[in-house]
Write an enzyme that holds these catalytic residues in place. Structure first.
Site, short mmCIF file in Angstrom:
data_model
loop_
_atom_site.label_atom_id
_atom_site.label_comp_id
_atom_site.label_asym_id
_atom_site.label_seq_id
_atom_site.Cartn_x
_atom_site.Cartn_y
_atom_site.Cartn_z
N ASP A 490 0.75 -0.98 0.06
CA ASP A 490 0.51 0.17 0.15
C ASP A 490 1.44 1.53 0.05
O ASP A 490 2.17 1.33 0.47
CB ASP A 490 -1.18 -0.01 0.99
CG ASP A 490 -1.59 -1.37 1.21
OD1 ASP A 490 -2.44 -1.48 0.03
OD2 ASP A 490 -2.14 -0.92 2.27
N ASP A 800 -9.16 -5.23 2.08
CA ASP A 800 -8.06 -6.37 1.53
C ASP A 800 -7.50 -7.92 2.40
O ASP A 800 -6.79 -8.21 1.72
CB ASP A 800 -6.92 -5.41 2.38
CG ASP A 800 -6.55 -4.03 1.86
OD1 ASP A 800 -7.16 -3.55 0.52
OD2 ASP A 800 -6.29 -2.99 2.71
#
Length: 1091
Positions: A490, A800
């Protein structure tokens, strides 16, 4: 798909596709990744129970309770599942019975037959009543108590400000309603480990042999001299058992501490009007807890208020069904996950008074978990054990045959057994000594400690990784990180600091400079912006009554926007009280925006939207000008797009605010409102802001280190492509503007639109993916894994979870990560820092390297000890290394060796190699070269001493008995010193400097020192027990010299090149080639015969 070769090969490693794909999450890619049929190969994740059972049955094990201690207890796992089913069934029965009763009687709250609230301590309701109401989801009882408001009064809790939070009040509540902990079964005591160490079959046989030897020795030689042989073996066995138990007990304590850390969830509660972070164990009845998507419900409770709140209750009910919560269904169960929305809850039951607490108390014992490397080492141990067992049986047969045929002589040359003359006692004693030697060879040959060395190095690594801000949830992840070839990271909070501030703002079609200058805003723009900021948020602003600093809480983005609102003059509580929330569309990482509908008075409703700037802008048809008038978008769209591009080029996160009017009569009634989709067209653009989130210091160096180590770093972010590109260039993920082209730089929707094959084709080249959804991340992970990559993925959001689950290693963020993400992960990065991810890679490689060092060391001892004793036994009928000496060697090799070598800290050299491929064998060609030459040196030197020692050591003038004792003592001493010197060689199998970093490993130095001191004591002072004699200083120097030669020998050996093809594979190819040639000859022969 690659075909596996048939036949058992425990030394063979995994192939890239030896992994099951987790299919439960769905989402793209239908190909199944096959894994090996080899008994000792298991997948890295989600191994089927049958596979786990199969390798246990195939392993050669001398002490099952010790060998399988740190593996999954399959029987207990079944028992746990039965307990879960019982508790879930209990919950379902109670719910069904209550609903049946409610439907049948339809009683009002006054006639429900509920038990009146019995006060507890200073509170107006008792723990039993609270627990019963929550457990049974008794809505009528809740109404009887006056609903949530009445219940909070009984619990002396303010629904807005929570409990006061001082220590005395928290203690009173714990005493009245219990603590949010549950009784856990105590860990095993030291005595249990001692008992398990006793259960080794070979050690039991040796103890029996020791007792027989002791009895016979005392009877034949008297108590003064006859007890030495038996007692020395018994003492050696006891020493092995105690040292093993101490080592195992220390490992167990480390695992217990790590498990306690895993359970300690941090969460926000409202106390004294402010949000404070506490441990889940500190929660008390009466606490007000804000909950949001991805959170775990920390205790049983009642919903106070919520918006679009949906709960996943599968952990309690066993049904994967999302349950919506509102004022009619307000009961929340501990342990469940928030699937959508947000709200606040009142805690009504904690700890053992909740069904989750009951469940955890029933199954709280940690049953272990095997790792692929551990299983492979069981295969290695089994292979070596079979060889050792065969050799021991051979030695036993040869020695017994020689003994009973009169070919075994005493040190003075007399025959030990003469048929018809030797007494039965003496014959039995002789046979017992032979059996003892054979059994001791098995002890040395079967490397029982080899699989446990993995556990030891993992326990050490996990403890050290905690200091490096990484909490390991799944042991196998430590190993797998050593093989990682790519990291999908990320951006926000991992590559950046997650310290966000609004540094640019465009309101009314112009730039506001500075961005918090409210004087440049029209009153209309200011009012609408403040209304949107205050109502469309999950954050909070706390203004202390004493006048201290304002406290802003929430996610980093929310905090940045709320802080900007405060600077614009927003009074948070006043702004929220001026309008009423009708419905909320929580921020969604798929749609990348969140909305709220508020009633501002009369029939006027405002629908506010906030989210990714270009996405919100695309839904706008008008904009608010500098005077507060609404203007049609027309040509202004390009201007706003340029504003976004300019901010993105400066690596700013761009967020847009928009609203639209709506009529109250069109708003669905309260019952239907949950399914209402907020209108998201014809919006009026209010503002676009740029939020700065600086790169973390050192992140560029960490990315470069990964690249150098053969690990490609990819950025997968939900941010604008231009913002992502700017940050990637700053971090070093993209090396230049020239490389910032498709497919190196790609948008999520473009990747999503490709077919599976097209995604696979470009997956390797992708460095940055912008505007990606969680499903895009999942598709990228699947494509990379199909290409043979070992993929590590970072994630923090609930969405996620599929990608974290699918990846080879899921890395959840400890600060910003939701509980759902953490539960789907393998490792939690406690400081959300990418540099910590790189440290995890180092530790992963270190685990693998340490195991290889230990294998090289242990196999050298195995090979040398076996060959020396076998050759001596077959040729002369006597062995130079007796039972007690071999047990001491076993202790050095097994427990002490593992402690010394399996706890080597990671070095920079590890990051100069390529990732450890899954197709690489455990024992590499370099290791085979090192261990075979060292073992050969030891065997040659010690056998020369065994057969020609009397002349070589100038002992011909001594009596034969004394000369043999000196010779055997010298062989034993030289052999042990060779292992000590070789332990240094094993530290650096492929490096010239074996002393590099040795001063940092105090444990290694300590163990070497202890081993040397104990060896000197054994030789010089314990001769009666170990059948040794004192050596003079010259013989000590020669022993040291023989052992010292292993250092320069190792240096020379490292200059010998080795083939890249693994030896096992090379021999297999040769065999296959030979088979093919034979088959061809057979075919040609058949053809000739037919002609």
């Amino acid at each position: 798909m690659e075909q596996r070769r048939s036949g058992f090969s425990p030394l063979r490693s995994f192939r890239p596709r030896d992994e099951e794909r987790g299919g439960s999450w769905g989402g793209g890619g239908g190909d199944e990744i096959q894994f090996s049929s080899d008994t000792f190969d298991i997948p890295y994740k989600n191994a089927p129970i049958e596979r786990l059972r199969r390798w246990r049955q195939a392993a050669l094990v001398l002490n099952a309770s010790r060998r399988f201690r740190y593996t999954l207890d399959l029987k207990k796992e079944e028992e746990k599942e039965q307990i879960r089913r019982k508790i879930r069934a209990h919950a379902q029965v109670i719910r069904a019975a209550f609903l049946f009763k409610e439907a049948g009687e339809k009683e009002g709250p006054g006639t429900s037959g509920g038990t009146p609230a019995l006060p507890t301590g200073n509170y107006g309701i008792g723990m039993e009543q609270l627990t019963a109401m929550t457990r049974d989801h008794d809505f009528s009882a809740l109404q009887e108590y006056g609903g949530v408001k009445g219940l909070s009064n009984l619990l002396k809790t303010n629904l807005d400000k929570g409990v006061s939070g001082d220590d005395s009040e928290l203690l009173r509540r714990r005493n009245a309603f219990g603590a949010n902990t549950y009784p856990r079964k105590k860990g095993r005591s030291f005595w249990v480990f001692l008992w398990e160490s006793w259960q080794d079959l070979t050690l039991v046989i040796l103890m029996i042999a020791a007792v027989i030897s002791l009895i016979l020795g005392i009877k034949t030689e008297g108590i003064k001299e006859g007890w030495y042989d038996g007692a020395s073996i018994a003492f050696a066995v006891i020493l092995v058992i105690v040292v093993t138990a101490v080592s195992d007990y220390r490992q167990s304590l480390q695992f217990q501490n790590l498990n306690d850390e895993k359970r300690n969830i941090r969460l926000e509660v409202i106390r004294g009007g402010r949000r404070v972070e506490v441990s889940i164990f500190d929660l008390v009845v009466g606490d007000i807890v804000p909950i949001k998507i991805g959170d775990q419900i920390p205790a049983d409770g009642i919903l106070i208020s919520g918006h679009s709140l949906a709960i996943d209750e599968s952990s309690m009910t066993g049904e994967s069904k999302i349950v919506h919560k509102d004022k009619k269904a307000p009961f929340l169960m501990s342990g469940c996950k928030v699937a959508d929305g947000y709200g606040t809850m009142l805690v009504t039951a904690v700890g053992i008074n909740t069904e989750w607490g009951l469940l955890m108390a029933s199954i709280s014992e940690d049953n272990g978990e095997e790792t692929p490397l551990q299983v492979r080492l069981n295969g290695v141990a089994t292979f070596i054990g079979i060889v050792g067992l065969t050799v021991a049986v051979l030695v036993l047969i040869v020695l017994l045959a020689r003994y009973f045929t009169g070919h075994t002589t005493n040190p003075d040359g007399s025959v030990q057994f003469v048929s018809g003359h030797t007494s039965a006692k003496a014959a039995i004693n002789g046979a017992v000594k032979v059996l003892t030697v054979a059994v001791t060879i098995v002890v040395v040959a079967v490397p029982e400690g080899l699989p446990l060395a993995v556990t030891l190095t993992l326990a050490y690594s996990m403890r050290k990784m905690m200091a490096d801000k990484a909490l390991v949830r799944r042991l196998a992840a430590c190993e797998t990180m050593g093989s990682a070839t790519t990291i999908c990271s990320d951006k926000t909070g991992t590559l950046t600091l997650n310290q966000m501030t609004v540094v640019a703002a465009y309101v009314g079609g112009k730039k506001i400079d500075p961005p918090d200058n409210s004087e440049q805003l029209s009153s209309t723009a200011s009012t609408l912006l403040i209304e949107g900021i205050a109502q469309n948020t999950t954050g909070n602003v706390f203004v202390p009554e004493t006048g201290g600093a304002i406290e802003v809480t929430g996610s980093p983005t929310e905090k940045a926007i709320l802080s900007w609102g405060v600077k614009l003059g927003m009074k948070f509580n006043d702004a929220r009280s001026q309008s009423t929330i009708l419905h909320v569309f929580p921020f969604n990482s798929e749609k990348k925006r969140g909305g709220v509908a508020v009633h501002v008075g009369g029939s006027e409703v405002h629908v506010h939207w906030k989210g990714a700037a270009e996405i919100v802008l695309a839904a706008c048809t008008s904009w608010l000008d500098a005077d507060g008038s609404i203007q049609k978008m027309n040509d202004k769209m390009d201007t706003f797009k340029r504003f976004i591009e300019d901010m993105a080029a400066e690596s700013l996160r761009c967020v847009a605010f928009a609203y639209r009017l709506y009529e109250l009569e069109k708003v669905p009634n309260e019952e239907e409102r949950d399914s209402w989709s907020l209108p998201e067209d014809d919006l009026v653009l209010l503002a676009i802001v740029g939020i700065k989130d600086p790169c973390r210091p050192g992140v560029r160096d960490a990315v470069q280190l990964c690249t150098k180590a053969g690990v490609k770093v990819r950025m997968v972010t939900g941010d604008n492509l231009q913002t992502a590109k700017a940050i990637a260039l700053e971090c070093g993920i993209l090396d230049s503007e020239f490389s910032a082209t498709e497919p190196n730089l790609i948008e999520g929707r473009a990747f999503r639109a490709l077919s599976d094959k097209e995604r696979e084709a470009i997956a390797d080249r992708i460095s940055v993916m912008g505007r990606s959804s969680p499903n895009d991340k999942l598709l990228l992970v699947q494509a990379l894994r199909r290409k043979g990559h070992v993929v590590a993925v970072t994630g923090d959001g609930t969405n996620d979870a599929p990608a974290l689950h699918e990846a080879d290693i899921g890395l959840a963020m400890g600060i910003q990560g939701t509980e759902v993400a953490k539960e789907s992960s393998d490792i939690i990065i406690l400081d959300d820092n990418f540099a910590s991810v790189v440290k995890v890679v180092r530790w992963g490689r270190s685990v693998y390297a340490n195991i290889q060092k230990f294998i090289q060391f242990q196999l050298t001892v195995n090979v040398a000890a076996l060959i020396i004793n076998v050759v001596a036994a077959v040729s002369s009928g006597n062995v130079p290394l007796n039972a007690v000496q071999l047990l001491w060697v076993n202790l050095i090799m097994d427990t002490l060796g593992a402690l010394a070598l399996a706890t080597e800290p990671p070095t920079d050299h590890l990051m100069e190699r390529s990732p450890v491929g899954r197709s690489e064998p455990l024992i590499t060609n370099i290791m085979w070269r090192n261990l075979l030459i060292q073992a050969l040196y030891q065997v040659v030197v010690l056998l020369l001493l065994n057969f020609g020692g009397r002349s070589i050591l100038h002992l011909k003038n001594e009596t034969r008995e004394h000369a043999d004792k000196v010779k055997n003592t010298f062989i034993f001493n030289s052999f042990v010193l060779c292992q000590i010197f070789n332990e240094f060689n094993s530290r650096k199998p492929d490096q010239m400097n074996i002393f590099e970093g040795i001063t940092k490993n105090h444990l290694f130095i300590g163990i070497i020192a202890i081993t040397v001191i104990l060896q000197a004591i054994i030789v010089e002072f314990l001769g009666k027990f170990t059948s040794t004699v004192r050596l003079n200083w010259k013989l000590w120097l020669v022993s040291i010299g023989i052992a010292f030669v292993s250092w320069p020998l190792a240096l020379i050996v490292k200059l010998i090149p080795v083939p890249e093809i693994p030896l096992a594979e090379y021999f297999q190819r040769c065999c296959q080639k030979k088979n093919r040639q034979e088959n061809m000859e057979d075919v040609n022969g058949d053809e000739n015969r037919q002609k």
